[in-house]
Design an enzyme around this catalytic site. Structure first.
Site, PDB file in Angstrom:
ATOM      1  N   SER A   1       0.862  -1.188   0.000  1.00  0.00           N
ATOM      2  CA  SER A   1       0.000   0.000   0.000  1.00  0.00           C
ATOM      3  C   SER A   1       0.894   1.232   0.000  1.00  0.00           C
ATOM      4  O   SER A   1       2.052   1.177   0.447  1.00  0.00           O
ATOM      5  CB  SER A   1      -0.882   0.010   1.252  1.00  0.00           C
TER       6      SER A   1
ATOM      7  N   TYR B   1      -1.074  -0.475  10.423  1.00  0.00           N
ATOM      8  CA  TYR B   1      -1.229  -0.946   9.045  1.00  0.00           C
ATOM      9  C   TYR B   1      -0.042  -0.497   8.203  1.00  0.00           C
ATOM     10  O   TYR B   1       0.522  -1.280   7.431  1.00  0.00           O
ATOM     11  CB  TYR B   1      -2.536  -0.403   8.476  1.00  0.00           C
TER      12      TYR B   1
ATOM     13  N   LYS C   1       2.702  -2.818   6.173  1.00  0.00           N
ATOM     14  CA  LYS C   1       2.869  -2.717   4.729  1.00  0.00           C
ATOM     15  C   LYS C   1       4.294  -2.296   4.347  1.00  0.00           C
ATOM     16  O   LYS C   1       4.800  -2.685   3.284  1.00  0.00           O
ATOM     17  CB  LYS C   1       1.842  -1.743   4.144  1.00  0.00           C
TER      18      LYS C   1
END
Length: 255
Positions: free
Chosen positions: A148, A161, A165
């Site tokens: 991402s 998150y 990533k």
């Protein structure tokens, strides 16, 4: 061989996680349309069976195998069933991911951190390690990790998150360096905001959506198919000299 032939994946076996919907499903269908034999992986057997049935009706050879990417035993079983059914593994697309929390790092706890890292990093690493012997035996392989732009430029409230990533990007580069001699390539795609169920909360927030679109060079919301083309390129011989690549697909958000 023409350049269009380089995009063909005839008789290649591709495992795609998180493939019953969204980006994963779009990638799985794109690879299948180019001749790959598709293994649809998601947590629920009902969901993967439904997707496999849909693909078979469109002439794509596919099976569904349920596996939670945070469960090592289920990942091992999925790989075993894949090899038993199709005879090997040529392509792995690690797309499944979770993000059960939103807020600053200081307010998060270790259990949430562990859960995110298990699914977003440890699971993909485990799958790659299990696929490695089959790719090495064939003398070729392609690993595509879906990260991402949060792994490149962290956004507000998505700290854990973003960490997971960013780690997935590092994992991809490590695999590319360690497995290049075996002609196994590893590349990573970093999508921006895509119109999927996973990002539904952000897409439906008018303020957030307006901010994202205003910052992008291309002021429109992307669809899963916009990522599928990149995955097809990386899975195929068209990208035979690409490994360790970090490709953004964000409409220019990170410029």
């Amino acid at each position: 061989m023409t350049i269009s032939n380089k995009f063909r994946l005839d008789n290649k076996v591709a495992i795609i996680t998180g493939a019953s919907k969204g980006i994963g499903k779009a990638i799985a269908k794109a690879l299948g349309q180019q001749g790959a034999k598709i293994v649809i992986v998601s947590r629920k057997q009902e969901a993967v069976d439904e997707t496999a049935k849909e693909f078979l009706a469109e002439g794509i050879e596919a099976i569904g195998i349920a596996a939670h990417m945070g469960n090592s035993d289920q990942i091992k079983n999925m790989v075993s069933q894949t090899v038993k059914h199709f005879g090997g593994i040529d392509i792995v697309v690690n797309n499944a991911a979770i993000n059960p929390t939103f807020g600053p790092i200081v307010e998060t706890d270790n259990l949430v951190f562990d859960k995110i890292m298990e699914v977003n990093v440890k699971g993909p690493m485990e799958l790659c390690k299990l696929a490695y012997p089959f790719m090495k035996q064939k003398g070729s392989g392609s690993i595509i990790n879906i990260s991402s732009i949060e792994g490149i430029s962290p956004g507000q409230g998505l700290g854990l998150y973003s960490i997971s990533k960013a780690t997935l990007i590092a994992l991809t580069k490590v695999l590319a360096k360690e497995w290049g001699a075996d002609n196994i390539r590893a590349n990573v795609i970093c999508p921006g905001l895509i119109n999927t169920k996973f990002s539904q909360t952000l897409v439906e927030n008018e303020k957030i959506l307006k901010h994202v679109l205003a910052k992008q060079a291309l002021p429109q919301l992307a669809e899963p198919l916009d990522i599928a083309g990149l995955a097809l390129f990386l899975a195929s011989d068209a990208s035979s000299f690409c490994t360790g690549s970090v490709i953004t697909a964000d409409g220019g958000y990170t410029i």
